[in-house]
Design an enzyme around this catalytic site. Structure first.
Site, PDB file in Angstrom:
ATOM      1  N   SER A  65       4.738   2.296   7.991  1.00 27.40           N
ATOM      2  CA  SER A  65       4.388   1.150   7.151  1.00 27.40           C
ATOM      3  C   SER A  65       5.570   0.735   6.283  1.00 27.40           C
ATOM      4  O   SER A  65       6.214   1.565   5.638  1.00 27.40           O
ATOM      5  CB  SER A  65       3.203   1.506   6.255  1.00 27.40           C
ATOM      6  OG  SER A  65       2.033   1.655   7.015  1.00 27.40           O
ATOM      7  N   HIS A 125       0.815  -1.215   0.000  1.00 31.40           N
ATOM      8  CA  HIS A 125       0.000   0.000   0.000  1.00 31.40           C
ATOM      9  C   HIS A 125       0.850   1.266   0.000  1.00 31.40           C
ATOM     10  O   HIS A 125       0.359   2.345  -0.307  1.00 31.40           O
ATOM     11  CB  HIS A 125      -0.982   0.000   1.186  1.00 31.40           C
ATOM     12  CG  HIS A 125      -0.355   0.224   2.523  1.00 31.40           C
ATOM     13  ND1 HIS A 125      -0.045  -0.803   3.393  1.00 31.40           N
ATOM     14  CD2 HIS A 125       0.010   1.363   3.160  1.00 31.40           C
ATOM     15  CE1 HIS A 125       0.472  -0.310   4.505  1.00 31.40           C
ATOM     16  NE2 HIS A 125       0.519   1.017   4.394  1.00 31.40           N
ATOM     17  N   ASP A 161       0.280  -7.759   1.740  1.00 34.80           N
ATOM     18  CA  ASP A 161       0.638  -6.336   1.624  1.00 34.80           C
ATOM     19  C   ASP A 161       2.153  -6.186   1.587  1.00 34.80           C
ATOM     20  O   ASP A 161       2.773  -5.619   2.490  1.00 34.80           O
ATOM     21  CB  ASP A 161       0.042  -5.563   2.798  1.00 34.80           C
ATOM     22  CG  ASP A 161       0.018  -4.054   2.532  1.00 34.80           C
ATOM     23  OD1 ASP A 161       0.624  -3.620   1.532  1.00 34.80           O
ATOM     24  OD2 ASP A 161      -0.580  -3.323   3.325  1.00 34.80           O
TER      25      ASP A 161
END
Length: 317
Positions: free
Chosen positions: A283, A171, A202
């Site tokens: 992230s 993402h 992911d």
């Protein structure tokens, strides 16, 4: 007739007449006894003073030696840091291990900058103070086709090969129209190419040009235990690169539905839960065990809660 020259009042005569006769020999004996008693007391005081003055240095020396002995006995159980006078901080072995971990592994953690060409909007009449709350202004020809490159996102990643392979979250690099720049720990910027985006997990892999990049060691996430210490390094909020947070593993094999601000969502399974602080921008960054091995990739945090964050197990990567 002999005249008495002493001027004596009748009261005095009366007093003399009634006073007893004093024996002078008895008075002298009492005085001799008092003098002898005073002399004996003085002699005894002098003797004890002499004895005390002679023995005081030896007694003081004996006390000093005893005090030094007990002080040495007490210091035998202390470490060198505790004995050092004027110390400021005592670093525990646990803290020392984390400090060494960060110094060794921080160079392998990178920041990822997402840039994109955004239409440049001109203000009405070129006046920045004119407000158009109802959007009544119509764009003119001078606005069409005018764009400028702006940063639209950021994330973290880490190097897994010396020739520039970088692991991050899918993402973070999901926009195929965007450009990606990797900033290494030494402050250098590298244009990055997205090699792969995992359609199920992911995870994504980027490539930057170069050689001899610092590489992080990968651990075994199947050996992770609840309660063990973990450390996260990343770029929270896109502003504080190489920020370090510490926590523990709070849970294993969690099932989480993760969504983004763009409306994208995906179901993540078998992931790690931690209370280490994970924020937007973290992230794609690594989650380390206390040995400095990467055991997870930070991926999400729970909204409306504190200290609930998640990481993809490194074995999935």
């Amino acid at each position: 007739m002999v005249q008495n020259t002493e001027n004596v009042t009748p009261d005095v005569l009366s007093e003399r007449a009634t006073s007893p006769k004093i024996d002078r020999s008895l008075d002298w004996d009492a005085r001799k006894k008092e003098g002898l008693k005073f002399f004996v007391i003085l002699l005894v005081a002098a003797v004890f003073g002499f004895i005390g003055g002679s023995t005081a240095p030896a007694f003081h020396k004996m006390l000093s030696e005893q005090s030094r002995f007990f002080s040495q006995q007490s210091d035998e159980g202390k470490s060198a840091d505790q004995k050092r006078p004027g110390r400021e901080d005592i670093v525990s072995s646990d803290d020392g291990a984390i400090v060494n971990l960060v110094e060794r592994n921080a160079p392998g953690v990178v920041s990822i900058v997402v840039s994109k060409d955004i239409p440049k909007v001109r203000s009405f009449f070129q006046n920045p103070f004119f407000l158009d709350p109802f959007n009544t202004r119509q764009p003119n020809e001078s606005d069409s086709g005018v764009t400028q490159k702006q940063q639209v996102g950021s994330g973290s990643g880490f190097l897994v090969s010396a020739d520039g392979l970088v692991v991050t979250n899918k993402h973070v690099v999901s926009d195929t129209a965007a450009e990606y720049t990797v900033m290494t720990n030494d402050g250098k910027e590298h244009a990055a190419t997205v090699l792969a985006r995992d359609l199920v997990r992911d995870i994504a892999v980027l490539k930057i040009e170069g050689a001899d990049f610092p590489v992080l060691d990968l651990g075994d996430s199947d050996q992770v235990k609840v309660g063990q210490t973990v450390i996260a390094i990343g770029n929270p909020l896109g502003e504080f690169e190489n920020s370090v947070t510490r926590g523990i593993i709070s849970g294993l094999k969690r099932e989480v539905s993760a969504g983004s601000r763009f409306g994208q969502s995906e179901q993540l399974s078998g992931i790690l839960q931690t209370d280490a602080a994970i924020n937007p921008g973290n992230s794609g960054g690594p989650l380390f065990n206390i040995s400095g091995e990467v055991i997870g990739v930070n991926v999400a945090m729970a909204q409306g809660a504190e200290n609930i964050a998640f990481a993809l197990p490194i074995n999935q990567v």
